[in-house]
Design a protein around this motif. Sequence first.
Motif, PDB file in Angstrom:
ATOM      1  N   GLU A 293       0.870  -1.173   0.000  1.00  0.00           N
ATOM      2  CA  GLU A 293       0.000   0.000   0.000  1.00  0.00           C
ATOM      3  C   GLU A 293       0.913   1.230   0.000  1.00  0.00           C
ATOM      4  O   GLU A 293       1.981   1.218   0.612  1.00  0.00           O
ATOM      5  CB  GLU A 293      -0.844  -0.039   1.278  1.00  0.00           C
ATOM      6  CG  GLU A 293      -1.982   0.931   1.322  1.00  0.00           C
ATOM      7  CD  GLU A 293      -3.116   0.574   0.370  1.00  0.00           C
ATOM      8  OE1 GLU A 293      -3.746   1.512  -0.106  1.00  0.00           O
ATOM      9  OE2 GLU A 293      -3.346  -0.628   0.104  1.00  0.00           O
ATOM     10  N   PRO A 346      -3.208   2.275   7.049  1.00  0.00           N
ATOM     11  CA  PRO A 346      -4.092   3.239   7.723  1.00  0.00           C
ATOM     12  C   PRO A 346      -3.455   3.808   8.999  1.00  0.00           C
ATOM     13  O   PRO A 346      -3.514   5.019   9.238  1.00  0.00           O
ATOM     14  CB  PRO A 346      -5.346   2.413   8.060  1.00  0.00           C
ATOM     15  CG  PRO A 346      -5.294   1.231   7.142  1.00  0.00           C
ATOM     16  CD  PRO A 346      -3.855   0.961   6.881  1.00  0.00           C
ATOM     17  N   SER A 349      -0.707   6.336   8.074  1.00  0.00           N
ATOM     18  CA  SER A 349      -1.278   7.618   7.624  1.00  0.00           C
ATOM     19  C   SER A 349      -1.721   8.434   8.829  1.00  0.00           C
ATOM     20  O   SER A 349      -1.425   9.633   8.930  1.00  0.00           O
ATOM     21  CB  SER A 349      -2.501   7.391   6.729  1.00  0.00           C
ATOM     22  OG  SER A 349      -2.110   6.777   5.555  1.00  0.00           O
ATOM     23  N   GLN A 361      -4.251  11.979  -0.373  1.00  0.00           N
ATOM     24  CA  GLN A 361      -5.187  10.838  -0.502  1.00  0.00           C
ATOM     25  C   GLN A 361      -4.950  10.133  -1.841  1.00  0.00           C
ATOM     26  O   GLN A 361      -4.694  10.748  -2.826  1.00  0.00           O
ATOM     27  CB  GLN A 361      -6.630  11.332  -0.408  1.00  0.00           C
ATOM     28  CG  GLN A 361      -6.954  11.994   0.916  1.00  0.00           C
ATOM     29  CD  GLN A 361      -6.717  11.089   2.114  1.00  0.00           C
ATOM     30  OE1 GLN A 361      -6.916   9.887   2.022  1.00  0.00           O
ATOM     31  NE2 GLN A 361      -6.277  11.641   3.232  1.00  0.00           N
TER      32      GLN A 361
END
Length: 361
Positions: A293, A346, A349, A361
């Motif tokens: 990711e 997640p 971030s 984003q």
Amino acid sequence: MKSALVIGTGLIGTSAALALASRGVLVHLADQDPDQARTAAVLGAGTEEPPEEPVDLVIVAAPPAHVAAALADAMRRGLGRGYLDVASVKGGPRRELEALGLDLTAYIGTHPMSGRERSGPLAATSDLFEGRPWVLTPARDTDTEVLNLALELVSHCRGVPVVMDADAHDRAVALVSHMPHLVSSLVAARLEHAEDTAVRLCGQGIRDVTRIAASDPRMWIDILSANPGPVADLLSEVADDLDETVRALRALQSPDEAKRRKGTDGIHEVLRRGNAGQVRVPGKHGSAPRVYETVALLIDDQPGQLARIFADADMAGVNIEDVRIEHATGQQAGLVQLMVEQKAAPGLSAALRERGWTIRQ
Ligand SMILES: NC(=O)C1=CN([C@@H]2O[C@H](COP(=O)(O)OP(=O)(O)OC[C@H]3O[C@@H](n4cnc5c(N)ncnc54)[C@H](O)[C@@H]3O)[C@@H](O)[C@H]2O)C=CC1
Ligand SMILES: O=C(O)C(=O)Cc1ccc(O)cc1
């Protein structure tokens, strides 16, 4: 291995020397240009003092055209128990050594599949070979002790040993290194006289494709001169593909719909084959590529920003698998893309946002 002599203290020789020195091996450094050996010594890669007795392993890291002569000289002087070279081609140096009538039982040809577009000791790093294949090409008469010394070198450099026949190696590197190098140069060459207005638009894609075109031409003339046949065969296949691609693009300009459809099919086939080849490129540490990711942050061009990002990721307990930086043209700003395990993204971030970073984003 207790001692080694590195002959040729450029990018590769100094990187190997740094790794060996950091593992406690006494490394002697020699180069035909004494400034290069002195620089390597200042960097902590070893000593410029010549060895007083034979070292365990002599590592020749000179350009391919000089490898056989440097090895022959070291062997005749009895400088080591074992000898190896790291040249990007393997068939030629061995044949040159055989032609000199030397006993090659104490020699093994090797090639670390890791490098950079920069040369010289200042570009060297002790982790250059970490997780990268390092090809060993033992012959039938290679001493087991020398093979073991080579394996020890690879292990100290945290490389991944791969045993291959010398000529099979040369065909393989023509495909994965030498032909791509020329293609990279050919793409970059289109920019030489291009308009500034066009060049200003360069994005990450062309940066990726042209990175290795920045390499020293002298070194690459040596490499390509030692492997011209397999590289020419592959480039001729690329030329055939290019002809077909041009035909397909011309068909797309046709007023005839059937021809245009044929053109689309032709281009689709090129792109499909590209996808099929690209997924075969191994990922980090030579394993199958993994899907990470991406967490993207905007940064301004201040010293220490990357170090702070890494420290913040570390505090969040997240391992950064890969990193990319895109510079915004004409601005003191950039985009840092951190590749992390999918489940870690997640949390990373959120942690970075909390510490004041602007997450895109
Ligand atoms: N650059 C790369 O990405 C890779 C290079 N190789 C191979 O590693 C070898 C070294 O390449 P680099 O470190 O990139 O080159 P480099 O240009 O950074 O260093 C080569 C060094 O060898 C010295 N030298 C030249 N002739 C010599 C001689 N006869 N005796 C002693 N020293 C001599 C030069 O003064 C220079 O310091 C080459 O055989 C190359 O094919 C292998 C893997 C990757
Ligand atoms: O930087 C890269 O991607 C390379 O492929 C570097 C490289 C250059 C020469 C070699 O003999 C091995 C590796």
